[in-house]
Motif scaffolding. Structure first.
Motif, PDB file in Angstrom:
ATOM      1  N   GLY A   1     -26.469 -25.048 -71.752  1.00 40.76           N
ATOM      2  CA  GLY A   1     -24.989 -25.560 -71.217  1.00 40.76           C
ATOM      3  C   GLY A   1     -24.641 -25.121 -69.792  1.00 40.76           C
ATOM      4  N   PHE A   2     -24.583 -23.978 -69.485  1.00 45.50           N
ATOM      5  CA  PHE A   2     -23.965 -23.587 -68.206  1.00 45.50           C
ATOM      6  C   PHE A   2     -25.230 -23.803 -67.192  1.00 45.50           C
ATOM      7  CE2 PHE A   2     -20.962 -20.802 -70.430  1.00 45.50           C
ATOM      8  CZ  PHE A   2     -19.986 -21.475 -69.866  1.00 45.50           C
ATOM      9  N   LEU A   3     -26.396 -23.834 -67.635  1.00 40.88           N
ATOM     10  CA  LEU A   3     -27.374 -24.433 -66.516  1.00 40.88           C
ATOM     11  C   LEU A   3     -27.211 -25.784 -66.165  1.00 40.88           C
ATOM     12  CD1 LEU A   3     -29.790 -23.764 -64.883  1.00 40.88           C
ATOM     13  CD2 LEU A   3     -31.451 -24.426 -67.017  1.00 40.88           C
ATOM     14  N   SER A   4     -26.864 -26.531 -67.113  1.00 40.07           N
ATOM     15  CA  SER A   4     -26.498 -28.005 -67.021  1.00 40.07           C
ATOM     16  C   SER A   4     -25.054 -27.940 -65.990  1.00 40.07           C
ATOM     17  CB  SER A   4     -26.461 -28.670 -68.254  1.00 40.07           C
ATOM     18  OG  SER A   4     -27.549 -28.600 -69.105  1.00 40.07           O
ATOM     19  N   ALA A   5     -24.398 -27.336 -66.249  1.00 40.75           N
ATOM     20  CA  ALA A   5     -23.026 -27.355 -65.525  1.00 40.75           C
ATOM     21  C   ALA A   5     -23.421 -27.012 -63.939  1.00 40.75           C
ATOM     22  CB  ALA A   5     -22.077 -26.298 -66.028  1.00 40.75           C
ATOM     23  N   ALA A   6     -24.245 -26.042 -63.952  1.00 40.83           N
ATOM     24  CA  ALA A   6     -24.694 -25.311 -62.577  1.00 40.83           C
ATOM     25  C   ALA A   6     -25.602 -26.557 -61.717  1.00 40.83           C
ATOM     26  CB  ALA A   6     -25.510 -24.328 -62.681  1.00 40.83           C
ATOM     27  N   VAL A   7     -26.139 -27.203 -62.276  1.00 40.76           N
ATOM     28  CA  VAL A   7     -27.089 -28.446 -61.852  1.00 40.76           C
ATOM     29  C   VAL A   7     -26.149 -29.683 -61.599  1.00 40.76           C
ATOM     30  CG1 VAL A   7     -28.721 -30.185 -62.368  1.00 40.76           C
ATOM     31  CG2 VAL A   7     -29.129 -27.869 -63.042  1.00 40.76           C
TER      32      VAL A   7
ATOM     33  N   VAL B   1     -17.280 -26.156 -55.605  1.00 44.91           N
ATOM     34  CA  VAL B   1     -18.242 -24.803 -55.332  1.00 44.91           C
ATOM     35  C   VAL B   1     -17.744 -23.660 -56.199  1.00 44.91           C
ATOM     36  CG1 VAL B   1     -18.305 -23.101 -53.593  1.00 44.91           C
ATOM     37  CG2 VAL B   1     -18.442 -25.532 -52.928  1.00 44.91           C
ATOM     38  N   GLN B   2     -16.295 -23.907 -56.501  1.00 47.53           N
ATOM     39  CA  GLN B   2     -15.841 -22.744 -57.436  1.00 47.53           C
ATOM     40  C   GLN B   2     -16.333 -22.667 -58.877  1.00 47.53           C
ATOM     41  OE1 GLN B   2     -11.479 -23.746 -57.193  1.00 47.53           O
ATOM     42  NE2 GLN B   2     -11.546 -23.320 -54.854  1.00 47.53           N
ATOM     43  N   TYR B   3     -16.492 -24.183 -59.183  1.00 45.80           N
ATOM     44  CA  TYR B   3     -17.260 -24.295 -60.854  1.00 45.80           C
ATOM     45  C   TYR B   3     -18.509 -23.874 -60.810  1.00 45.80           C
ATOM     46  CZ  TYR B   3     -12.638 -25.650 -62.826  1.00 45.80           C
ATOM     47  OH  TYR B   3     -11.100 -25.864 -63.293  1.00 45.80           O
ATOM     48  N   LEU B   4     -19.262 -24.344 -59.637  1.00 41.54           N
ATOM     49  CA  LEU B   4     -20.450 -24.041 -59.664  1.00 41.54           C
ATOM     50  C   LEU B   4     -20.726 -22.450 -59.484  1.00 41.54           C
ATOM     51  CD1 LEU B   4     -23.762 -24.492 -58.830  1.00 41.54           C
ATOM     52  CD2 LEU B   4     -22.821 -24.667 -56.407  1.00 41.54           C
ATOM     53  N   PHE B   5     -19.828 -21.788 -58.950  1.00 42.23           N
ATOM     54  CA  PHE B   5     -19.968 -20.454 -58.945  1.00 42.23           C
ATOM     55  C   PHE B   5     -19.692 -19.725 -60.336  1.00 42.23           C
ATOM     56  CE2 PHE B   5     -17.994 -16.053 -58.406  1.00 42.23           C
ATOM     57  CZ  PHE B   5     -18.698 -15.583 -57.953  1.00 42.23           C
ATOM     58  N   MET B   6     -18.677 -20.188 -60.823  1.00 40.63           N
ATOM     59  CA  MET B   6     -18.339 -19.765 -62.296  1.00 40.63           C
ATOM     60  C   MET B   6     -19.408 -20.114 -63.494  1.00 40.63           C
ATOM     61  SD  MET B   6     -15.836 -17.533 -62.197  1.00 40.63           S
ATOM     62  CE  MET B   6     -16.275 -17.354 -63.977  1.00 40.63           C
ATOM     63  N   ALA B   7     -20.196 -21.234 -63.126  1.00 43.90           N
ATOM     64  CA  ALA B   7     -21.328 -21.798 -64.020  1.00 43.90           C
ATOM     65  C   ALA B   7     -22.222 -20.718 -64.115  1.00 43.90           C
ATOM     66  CB  ALA B   7     -21.401 -23.185 -63.673  1.00 43.90           C
ATOM     67  N   LEU B   8     -22.546 -20.134 -62.718  1.00 44.53           N
ATOM     68  CA  LEU B   8     -23.671 -19.482 -62.494  1.00 44.53           C
ATOM     69  C   LEU B   8     -23.298 -17.889 -63.017  1.00 44.53           C
ATOM     70  CD1 LEU B   8     -24.543 -20.286 -58.844  1.00 44.53           C
ATOM     71  CD2 LEU B   8     -25.871 -20.912 -61.070  1.00 44.53           C
ATOM     72  N   ILE B   9     -22.099 -17.588 -62.921  1.00 46.71           N
ATOM     73  CA  ILE B   9     -21.683 -16.333 -63.538  1.00 46.71           C
ATOM     74  C   ILE B   9     -21.754 -16.393 -64.945  1.00 46.71           C
ATOM     75  CG2 ILE B   9     -19.622 -14.858 -63.852  1.00 46.71           C
ATOM     76  CD1 ILE B   9     -20.702 -14.384 -61.062  1.00 46.71           C
TER      77      ILE B   9
ATOM     78  N   LEU C   1     -23.565 -18.267 -66.733  1.00 45.37           N
ATOM     79  CA  LEU C   1     -25.253 -18.094 -67.158  1.00 45.37           C
ATOM     80  C   LEU C   1     -25.717 -16.943 -67.132  1.00 45.37           C
ATOM     81  CD1 LEU C   1     -27.731 -20.240 -67.690  1.00 45.37           C
ATOM     82  CD2 LEU C   1     -27.869 -20.211 -65.064  1.00 45.37           C
ATOM     83  N   TYR C   2     -25.318 -15.939 -66.382  1.00 52.68           N
ATOM     84  CA  TYR C   2     -26.090 -14.630 -66.401  1.00 52.68           C
ATOM     85  C   TYR C   2     -25.218 -13.504 -67.068  1.00 52.68           C
ATOM     86  CZ  TYR C   2     -29.327 -16.950 -63.654  1.00 52.68           C
ATOM     87  OH  TYR C   2     -30.227 -17.778 -62.951  1.00 52.68           O
ATOM     88  N   THR C   3     -24.162 -13.872 -67.581  1.00 52.91           N
ATOM     89  CA  THR C   3     -23.130 -12.721 -68.401  1.00 52.91           C
ATOM     90  C   THR C   3     -23.363 -13.058 -69.901  1.00 52.91           C
ATOM     91  OG1 THR C   3     -21.455 -14.074 -67.949  1.00 52.91           O
ATOM     92  CG2 THR C   3     -21.720 -12.467 -66.442  1.00 52.91           C
ATOM     93  N   LYS C   4     -22.788 -12.120 -70.443  1.00 51.96           N
ATOM     94  CA  LYS C   4     -22.589 -12.022 -71.922  1.00 51.96           C
ATOM     95  C   LYS C   4     -21.932 -13.141 -72.499  1.00 51.96           C
ATOM     96  CE  LYS C   4     -21.400  -8.973 -76.059  1.00 51.96           C
ATOM     97  NZ  LYS C   4     -21.087  -7.620 -76.366  1.00 51.96           N
ATOM     98  N   PRO C   5     -22.324 -13.876 -73.574  1.00 54.08           N
ATOM     99  CA  PRO C   5     -21.803 -15.204 -73.981  1.00 54.08           C
ATOM    100  C   PRO C   5     -20.275 -14.758 -74.500  1.00 54.08           C
ATOM    101  CG  PRO C   5     -24.023 -15.071 -74.911  1.00 54.08           C
ATOM    102  CD  PRO C   5     -23.661 -13.780 -74.119  1.00 54.08           C
ATOM    103  N   ILE C   6     -19.247 -15.768 -74.253  1.00 49.75           N
ATOM    104  CA  ILE C   6     -18.024 -15.622 -74.418  1.00 49.75           C
ATOM    105  C   ILE C   6     -17.729 -17.021 -75.089  1.00 49.75           C
ATOM    106  CG2 ILE C   6     -15.643 -15.587 -73.684  1.00 49.75           C
ATOM    107  CD1 ILE C   6     -16.210 -13.457 -71.870  1.00 49.75           C
ATOM    108  N   LEU C   7     -17.453 -17.079 -76.501  1.00 51.29           N
ATOM    109  CA  LEU C   7     -17.033 -18.068 -77.155  1.00 51.29           C
ATOM    110  C   LEU C   7     -16.414 -19.389 -76.672  1.00 51.29           C
ATOM    111  CD1 LEU C   7     -17.683 -19.255 -80.125  1.00 51.29           C
ATOM    112  CD2 LEU C   7     -15.289 -18.597 -80.615  1.00 51.29           C
ATOM    113  N   TYR C   8     -15.286 -19.201 -75.845  1.00 48.32           N
ATOM    114  CA  TYR C   8     -14.657 -20.279 -75.186  1.00 48.32           C
ATOM    115  C   TYR C   8     -14.931 -20.639 -73.747  1.00 48.32           C
ATOM    116  CZ  TYR C   8     -11.847 -18.176 -78.957  1.00 48.32           C
ATOM    117  OH  TYR C   8     -11.382 -17.797 -80.185  1.00 48.32           O
ATOM    118  N   ALA C   9     -15.891 -20.249 -73.015  1.00 47.70           N
ATOM    119  CA  ALA C   9     -16.149 -20.338 -71.892  1.00 47.70           C
ATOM    120  C   ALA C   9     -16.589 -21.905 -71.302  1.00 47.70           C
ATOM    121  CB  ALA C   9     -17.333 -19.252 -71.424  1.00 47.70           C
ATOM    122  N   LEU C  10     -17.323 -22.442 -72.553  1.00 48.36           N
ATOM    123  CA  LEU C  10     -17.998 -23.668 -72.452  1.00 48.36           C
ATOM    124  C   LEU C  10     -16.744 -24.824 -72.306  1.00 48.36           C
ATOM    125  CD1 LEU C  10     -21.310 -23.537 -74.096  1.00 48.36           C
ATOM    126  CD2 LEU C  10     -21.238 -24.427 -71.996  1.00 48.36           C
TER     127      LEU C  10
END
Length: 283
Positions: A61-67, A102-110, A112-121
């Protein structure tokens, strides 16, 4: 926006022409994000977010957001960089950082590589819902079902839309503001979740600092975030005015309000990010 394939072309060729555009990749990214969010939400309802499938959906999901946000940023800044229209130095950096994409791209990458948090998506999924529906109405449906030629009597010579397309347009128009308020409240709730997680060492303090900077920037640019925070303050003041609330709790609320306001004044990024024009909306 990519031109619509000619209706005289056979359907497979029209679809192939549409699929070869960057915008179609953007659409697929949003669609994938919606599917993975739905699958992860189902896993959350079953308390099974630790399974391999749920973890894969979260990351995908976050990889798709980053794309998707990467495509928007690429299309927005590649021509400017090539033509030299993007300011250099600090002005150029601040202009790029002031772009919501750019801001949401940055957060999507963050995420993507951090411990999952339920509501982040969820905030990303709300945005993707509207982008998916808009592309479906303006690009995919007219490609599959080409509208008849515009009537000379139609306003502006526009082509008639199907009832389904009109329903999508009406839904997007009627629910956009409400959904943006929802995103703002979700982001505030997510900050509270990260803060509590940092206190009990469920997530890092570095993540809290990063998300605080992100949310502070959103506050300086988004009226929806400002309205959400104001609404939170109004509800808190109403509770504090209750005579049944202990004085200690009222003092804590007063301290929290004072701290938030002091932090906002100290970190006023509006003069840096807001002074260069209206920030671009997230796409």
């Amino acid at each position: 926006m990519a031109p619509q394939p000619p209706p005289e072309m056979p359907l497979p060729q029209r679809l192939m022409a549409l699929a070869q555009t960057l915008q179609f990749g953007w659409f697929v990214g949003h669609f994938t994000l919606l599917l993975t969010t739905l699958r992860y939400a189902l896993a959350a309802l079953k308390f099974s977010t630790n399974t391999r499938v749920a973890s894969l959906c979260y990351r995908l999901g976050f990889l798709s957001a980053a794309v998707t946000y990467g495509i928007v940023v690429y299309k927005a800044y590649r021509p400017r960089v090539r033509s030299g229209q993007l300011p250099g130095g600090q002005a150029g950096v601040m202009k790029v950082l002031g772009d919501e994409n750019v801001q949401y791209l940055f957060m999507a990458l963050i995420w993507l590589y951090t411990k999952p948090i339920l509501y982040a998506l969820l905030p990303f999924a709300v945005y993707s819902t509207f982008h998916f529906l808009t592309y479906l109405r303006t690009n995919l449906l007219p490609t599959i079902f080409p509208p008849p030629p515009a009537s000379p009597t139609s306003p502006g010579g526009s082509k008639p839309q199907s009832a389904f397309s009109e329903s999508i347009a009406k839904f997007v128009k009627n629910n956009y503001d409400y959904s943006m308020h929802l995103v703002a409240n979700l982001e505030l709730f997510l900050w509270a979740r990260i803060f509590c997680g940092a206190l009990i060492f469920r997530n890092s303090w570095i993540l809290l600092a990063i998300y605080t900077i992100f949310l502070r920037t959103r506050y300086s640019q988004s009226p929806f975030v400002r309205d959400a925070l104001k609404g939170l303050e109004v509800r808190g003041n109403a509770l504090a005015a209750d005579n049944n609330i202990p004085d200690g709790a009222k003092n804590v609320w007063s301290t929290v309000k004072s701290g938030v306001k002091s932090f906002g004044e100290f970190t006023d990024l509006g003069k840096y990010l807001g002074g260069g024009g209206t920030p671009k909306k997230a796409q």
